[in-house]
Design an enzyme around this catalytic site. Structure first.
Site, short mmCIF file in Angstrom:
data_model
loop_
_atom_site.label_atom_id
_atom_site.label_comp_id
_atom_site.label_asym_id
_atom_site.label_seq_id
_atom_site.Cartn_x
_atom_site.Cartn_y
_atom_site.Cartn_z
N GLY A 1 0.82 -1.20 0.00
CA GLY A 1 0.00 0.00 0.00
C GLY A 1 0.85 1.24 0.00
O GLY A 1 2.08 1.19 0.09
N GLY B 1 0.60 5.73 1.06
CA GLY B 1 -0.15 6.85 1.62
C GLY B 1 0.74 8.06 1.75
O GLY B 1 1.86 8.10 1.22
N GLY C 1 4.25 7.43 3.15
CA GLY C 1 5.22 6.68 2.38
C GLY C 1 4.58 5.41 1.82
O GLY C 1 3.39 5.39 1.52
N VAL D 1 4.31 0.88 1.97
CA VAL D 1 4.45 -0.32 2.80
C VAL D 1 4.74 -1.51 1.89
O VAL D 1 4.06 -1.71 0.88
CB VAL D 1 3.17 -0.59 3.62
CG1 VAL D 1 3.34 -1.86 4.46
CG2 VAL D 1 2.86 0.60 4.51
N ASP E 1 -5.17 9.81 15.79
CA ASP E 1 -5.50 9.43 14.41
C ASP E 1 -6.17 8.06 14.37
O ASP E 1 -5.82 7.20 13.55
CB ASP E 1 -4.24 9.44 13.54
CG ASP E 1 -4.57 9.59 12.05
OD1 ASP E 1 -5.70 10.01 11.74
OD2 ASP E 1 -3.70 9.30 11.21
#
Length: 647
Positions: free
Chosen positions: A337, A339, A342, A344, A454
């Site tokens: 993934g 975002g 950064g 993954v 978050d």
């Protein structure tokens, strides 16, 4: 009578310093009384060896052996016992074998031989073909190649289960699996055990291994008087040599048997050399200081991270090099993934354990997001908090290594249009409970209060059994457990989950209640299996899901949930009522995470419906939100009689 020859002063100074720094001199040939020889079984015991049964004056006590009841000579060390097979006084070698090891049974080599101070244990391995291997005890089976099965018998059930393996002595610390502990450091007559079978290793162990012994005299210690004498003599040599140069010209005195020496030049070179050396070192330090200041100006983010890591080194997980990170991810081949933080990647540790490696992008906060992550999650151990295995920081390259979560994040479960993994309401409820326990641990379970800031479905990871793990601590902050209100310079979080007091300061102070609000919004999305705010909803009233569902509850209307049992209706009801309490606009009206857990685990009949906390996101309704008594804790009356029906 000839004058003594001037000497180079540095020799005297270096010799005296060397003698001063040595606490004791170990010189071969320690003298102990030789009491002749004695026998234990078929082993000849003579000086320097002695038996414990002999008089204390006999032999050297560092070479002490025992003769047990079975007439077997035994070498006893701090971490084990070894049977003596043979002593060769000509070659100064002794062959021993682990006393805990049997030939045809299920025994394991549990004795360790740790080489150290020769004045306490004067032995060393006698030939280069020997090495040390580890005997490890694991709670789960190990399938990777470095682990060689140490059991000679069929596995027998035990509780808790135990599995024994051999590991080569050259195994790196980060290759030791977290489920294994070292039982012994076992000497073996092999250079390494790679590609060796279990029986071959035991064959070598039963042959034993050879040790060499040396004679060390560790009894003599320099006295203070000796040190003072040596220092005075060295100083006298230096002064005589320099004075001779000042008053006797270019030539120095000489002996009758040796030709003239110009040792004053050596004295002058030594003194001048010291001055030049100090000057050179000063210039080097100045250049290093200027370089450091320049690097600090251009790489302040890296310095901030390194300073943090140095202070926290005792609490840190494993630190990997960037080269190791590339090897784990096979050069970043399998991307999971991406975002704003950064990317993954899926990786594999040398132990075979799967991991998720988060490669951080360029930080906009001077490395603070990386520091937040390592400072918080690096010291946390809880079943509902993601585990940080290790990290990497090399200049601008930063990475975090986590346990791999095969079921991904919660948002893929509740937001997917074609939901391939449709979880039951009981499983969704278990996930909600796990997330609540993880957040409650962050707030109250550590010596510092950790506020996440978050909480959202994207940051809730699910393992193979759908056990939730709170992750992504890039926005987290640490505060004292005594702080009920905390300071924050700027709002942080994700729109749709961020608490209103983080945006509108007039609503109330910032505290752990901000995480409670985010958890409430997450609960709402779990119930609706949709985003709370959906501009493409079928009806205008359904755009903001919490407002719509509160209206249905308030009017006593049923909510269509499909084919569900009565027990599942109760579960959904508890999740909805708890969520409404969590998303109250005023922070003081929200419960703590401890009370949230109490609400989720209590009977639904005892839950009271809270006042309507909103009309639209972040809007405060003066009509629907009225508190009669501000001195009373509004969360103290959460448990009351109220009946709500779900169709």
């Amino acid at each position: 009578m000839p004058k003594p020859k001037a000497q180079l002063p540095w020799f005297g100074l270096m010799a005296s310093l060397a003698l001063f720094l040595l606490p004791e001199a170990c010189i071969a040939g320690r003298r102990n009384k030789d009491c002749g020889f004695t026998l234990c079984g078929d082993v000849n015991i003579s000086s320097p060896f002695r038996l414990t049964s002999q008089p204390r004056r006999c032999g050297d006590h560092r070479y002490e052996l025992e003769c047990d009841n079975n007439n077997r000579t035994t070498l006893v060390v701090k971490h084990g016992r070894f049977y003596v097979q043979n002593i060769s006084y000509e070659n100064s070698t002794i062959r021993v074998v682990d006393a805990s090891l049997g030939k045809n049974d299920c025994s394991l080599p549990r004795s360790s031989f740790i080489f150290g101070d020769p004045c306490k244990l004067p032995y060393s391995v006698s030939y280069p073909g020997s090495s040390i291997m580890y005997l490890v005890n694991c709670t789960t089976p190990m399938k990777s190649s470095p682990y060689v099965d140490a059991s000679r018998c069929p596995s027998r059930s035990s509780h808790p289960p135990t599995f024994f393996y051999f590991l080569d002595g050259e195994t790196k610390m980060y290759d030791f699996n977290q489920f294994c502990t070292v039982e012994a450091r076992v000497p073996v007559g092999l250079k390494n055990i790679n590609d060796m079978s279990t029986l071959d290793i035991y064959g070598k162990l039963l042959l034993g291994f050879e040790l060499s012994w040396y004679y060390y005299d560790c009894s003599y210690k320099i006295s203070l008087q000796d040190v003072l004498y040596l220092l005075r003599y060295a100083l006298k040599i230096y002064v005589d040599s320099f004075t001779h140069f000042l008053f006797n010209g270019s030539r120095v005195a000489y002996t009758t048997n040796l030709e003239e020496k110009r040792t004053y030049i050596l004295c002058l070179e030594g003194t001048g050399g010291a001055i030049l050396l100090r000057t050179f070192l000063g210039i080097c330090c100045l250049i290093a200081l200027v370089t450091y200041k320049w690097r600090k100006r251009h790489l302040c983010g890296d310095d901030t991270i390194e300073e943090f890591l140095q202070k926290q080194i005792a609490l840190m997980p494993i630190r990997y090099s960037y080269r190791e990170i590339k090897k784990m991810t096979r050069n970043f081949r399998d991307k999971l993934g991406e975002g704003g933080y950064g990317s993954v990647f899926k990786g594999k540790l040398r132990s075979g354990h799967l991991a998720a490696i988060k490669l951080l992008g360029k930080s906009k906060a001077n490395g603070q997001d990386f520091i937040n992550e390592v400072a918080t999650i690096g010291r946390i151990h809880h079943v509902n908090v993601a585990k940080l295995i290790g990290f990497c920081v090399e200049g601008s390259k930063q990475a975090l290594v986590y346990d791999f979560m095969p079921n991904g994040s919660l948002d893929k479960i509740i937001f997917a249009e074609e939901n391939k993994t449709m979880l039951s309401w009981q499983k969704m409820f278990d996930i909600a409970l796990g997330v609540a326990r993880g957040i409650e641990y962050l707030h109250q379970g550590c010596n510092m209060q950790i506020l996440h800031f978050d909480i959202k479905p994207h940051n809730i990871l699910l393992d193979e059994n759908f056990v939730p793990k709170v992750s992504d601590f890039g926005l987290a902050k640490l505060y004292s457990v005594d702080d009920s209100i905390v300071s924050l310079t700027a709002a942080r979080g994700t729109i749709g989950y961020i608490a209103p007091e983080l945006v509108y300061k007039s609503i109330g102070g910032i505290s752990y209640k901000a995480d409670v609000y985010s958890f409430g919004m997450l609960l709402m999305e779990m119930v609706g299996r949709r985003k709370n705010l959906n501009a493409f909803a079928e009806h205008l009233s359904q755009i903001y899901f919490p407002s719509w569902i509160y209206g249905r509850f308030h009017q006593g209307e049923d909510i269509e949930l499909g084919d569900v049992t009565d027990g599942e209706k109760i579960i959904v009801t508890k999740m909805i009522i708890t969520a409404f309490w969590c998303i109250q606009v005023t922070p003081s009206d929200r419960p703590s995470m401890s009370k949230v857990l109490q609400m989720l685990e209590t009977d639904v009949e005892l839950l009271q419906m809270p006042p309507k906390p909103f009309q639209l996101p972040f809007e405060i309704s003066t009509e629907d939100h009225v508190v009669d008594n501000r001195s009373e804790d509004p969360t103290s009356s959460l448990l009351s009689s109220n009946e709500i029906k779900l169709a």
